[in-house]
Enzyme design. Structure first.
Site, PDB file in Angstrom:
ATOM      1  N   ARG A 236      28.050  -7.591  55.267  1.00  0.00           N
ATOM      2  CA  ARG A 236      26.908  -7.727  55.037  1.00  0.00           C
ATOM      3  C   ARG A 236      26.134  -9.098  55.354  1.00  0.00           C
ATOM      4  NH1 ARG A 236      27.151  -3.301  54.377  1.00  0.00           N
ATOM      5  NH2 ARG A 236      26.541  -1.815  52.674  1.00  0.00           N
ATOM      6  N   GLU A 265      17.300  -7.523  59.618  1.00  0.00           N
ATOM      7  CA  GLU A 265      17.898  -6.652  60.670  1.00  0.00           C
ATOM      8  C   GLU A 265      16.588  -5.846  61.017  1.00  0.00           C
ATOM      9  OE1 GLU A 265      21.299  -4.272  59.150  1.00  0.00           O
ATOM     10  OE2 GLU A 265      22.634  -6.024  59.202  1.00  0.00           O
ATOM     11  N   HIS A 283      24.585  -3.682  64.099  1.00  0.00           N
ATOM     12  CA  HIS A 283      25.090  -2.937  62.727  1.00  0.00           C
ATOM     13  C   HIS A 283      25.680  -1.545  62.970  1.00  0.00           C
ATOM     14  CE1 HIS A 283      24.490  -2.866  58.147  1.00  0.00           C
ATOM     15  NE2 HIS A 283      25.589  -2.317  58.203  1.00  0.00           N
TER      16      HIS A 283
END
Length: 526
Positions: A236, A265, A283
């Site tokens: 994370r 993000e 990601h």
């Protein structure tokens, strides 16, 4: 746990088609609407019992509060950072994820980044695409014999350890939950973080993002590491302090970083992404065909198993439900809710300050937790503008300043549940049990019923002195109100004012009608 009714589910993001297929095969109506704005989701969600998301949908308190029928939020993936779990819990909504769905994919990406950091693979590949042949610039190092520190030894941390051990790396780690003897069985020596930092050539983090893990790697911890340590974050964004990481890269204290996640993000500040010693991905931890298929299938199967009353897996805010899938637990829940409801009626919805639940007997050994919640469901029903259930009852009580205590006494022959409620004016106690599969009330305050009260139907409780004419007087008064006696339970002790219970065909329109006979009265339907 009594099966939860889920008739309709909204899928707000792209998930594997097997998710929809499994839900529909089990009689659930499924709608898919992707890329909705927040206001669109607020307008849409009110019609659904369930919501399935991945990571893009932010399930905020506003959305949850607009979801009047919502019973479950299913996250097809690990973590629930995009769901306001506190708001869902307060509303009694189960939040569920698929903790093992992307384990292998996330572990493999972590290993890929570790290997890429050791041999500068992405940088070398980009150089080749630019027509260069620069062997000296991309001199690497072997992983063999190096020390890998794994912070977080859950499913993913364990898989990373086993894979990197095959490269001859020594694996050490830290986890506040996994016992050291367990991680030692898969070759990871646990130690305190203060001991871990100075030993590592590489560090990878696999923890949830929570207050205790935000900025876990920061200026202070980088200073304790070996000069040139390389770090990986596929967990994370925010676990590694991004500003501190950039400073460590610039000074050479950190020799390289592999980042699959960021605080924001996509990141607007590209200082880290553009750094020559950083390998970054958008990601991709769960971005494999296998992980997506697994997560989509898993969340659907978990929802179906839950509504069929088989088991509960992946619920992050409903651990109390884990032991409620047997027929015996259903009976105990009904008993506890009924005892709570009786106490609510007898305290005339006064302000509660303390509630104590005692269970006795080996048959209730593992039931104290959910029975406490069930007592609160019966006691607090109608008190907070929303319907309490096993998920939110404890949090509602805490929010209202009610002290809740629970105890279990082993060794007793028969299973009984004793509840004591303290209000601003009085203390009331009740004792119940399950007899012949039926919840019954054994005692109310100091009144021990000669015949246990079956906790079902319309019940009228009244406190009065013993009198030979009491039953006939009550029968006459009820008849005048259009109600008939169906059953009668008297206390075994007649020395003082005691509680009596009458099963009636219908509740009285006004308890004041009992004033000539009773000092106190309460009624309810169970």
């Amino acid at each position: 746990m009594a099966p939860i009714s889920i008739r309709s589910v909204l899928i707000s993001e792209s998930v594997d088609p097997r998710c929809r297929t499994i839900l529909e095969e089990n009689g659930i109506r499924v709608s898919e609407r992707h890329n909705m704005r927040n206001d669109e989701l607020i307008a849409e969600i009110k019609d659904y019992d369930g919501l399935v998301v991945r990571s893009a949908t932010k399930v905020t308190a506003d959305i949850i509060n607009a979801a009047n029928n919502l019973k479950i939020i299913g996250r097809a993936g690990t973590g629930v950072d995009n769901v306001d779990v506190d708001a869902a819990t307060k509303k009694g909504i189960i939040v569920m994820n698929t903790p093992s769905g992307n384990t292998i994919s996330a572990a493999e990406l972590t290993c890929a980044l570790l290997m890429s950091l050791s041999r500068n693979v992405p940088q070398a590949a980009m150089s080749m695409k630019q027509g260069k042949w620069d062997r000296k610039k991309f001199m690497g190092a072997e992983l063999f014999g190096k020390v890998l520190g794994i912070v977080g030894l859950g499913r993913i941390g364990k898989e990373v350890a086993s894979r990197m051990q095959s490269f001859g790396m020594k694996t050490i780690g830290y986890d506040p939950i996994t016992p050291p003897e367990v991680s030692a069985s898969w070759g990871v020596e646990q130690m305190a973080l203060e001991q871990l930092w100075p030993q590592c050539d590489y560090i990878t983090v696999h923890t949830p993002l929570m207050p205790s893990t935000v900025g876990l790697l920061n200026d202070e911890t980088f200073a304790k590491c070996k000069k040139g340590v390389k770090v990986v974050n596929c967990a994370r964004g925010g676990i590694i302090d991004e500003a501190a990481l950039l400073r460590a890269l610039e000074s050479g204290q950190c020799g390289g970083a592999g980042l699959d996640v960021f605080v924001e993000e996509p990141p607007k500040d590209h200082a880290l992404v553009d750094h020559p010693n950083v390998i970054s991905c958008p990601h991709l931890g769960a971005s494999t065909k296998e992980a997506q298929a697994r997560c989509g299938e898993d969340i659907a199967k978990q929802i179906v198993d839950m509504i069929k009353g088989k088991n509960l897996f992946g619920a992050v805010n409903a651990q109390v439900l884990a032991s409620t899938f047997s027929l015996e637990s259903h009976k105990l829940i009904k008993l506890a809710e009924a005892v709570g409801a009786v106490l609510q009626s007898c305290t005339a919805k006064q302000e509660y300050s303390q509630i104590q639940v005692n269970t006795e007997g080996d048959c209730m050994k593992s039931s104290t937790g959910y029975m406490t919640s069930a007592v609160l469901v019966g006691l607090l029903n109608g008190e907070f503008g929303c319907c309490p259930n096993l998920i939110n009852a404890l949090s509602l009580a805490k929010e209202s300043g009610i002290m809740v205590q629970r105890f279990h006494l082993s060794g007793a022959k028969d299973g009984v549940c004793r509840v004591e409620v303290v209000t601003n004016t009085c203390t009331v106690k009740a004792t119940g049990a399950v007899q012949g599969g039926v919840p019954v009330l054994l005692e109310l305050d100091d009144s021990v019923f000669r015949q246990p009260v079956s906790l079902t139907g319309n019940l009228l409780f009244f406190k009065a002195p013993a009198s030979p004419q009491l039953l006939s007087s009550v029968a006459g008064l009820l008849a005048a109100e259009g109600a008939e006696i169906e059953c009668f339970s008297a206390p075994s002790d007649h020395t003082e004012d005691r509680w009596y219970c009458v099963g009636v065909s219908s509740l009285l329109p006004d308890l004041g009608a009992l004033k000539p006979l009773a000092k106190e009265a309460a009624q309810l339907t169970i």
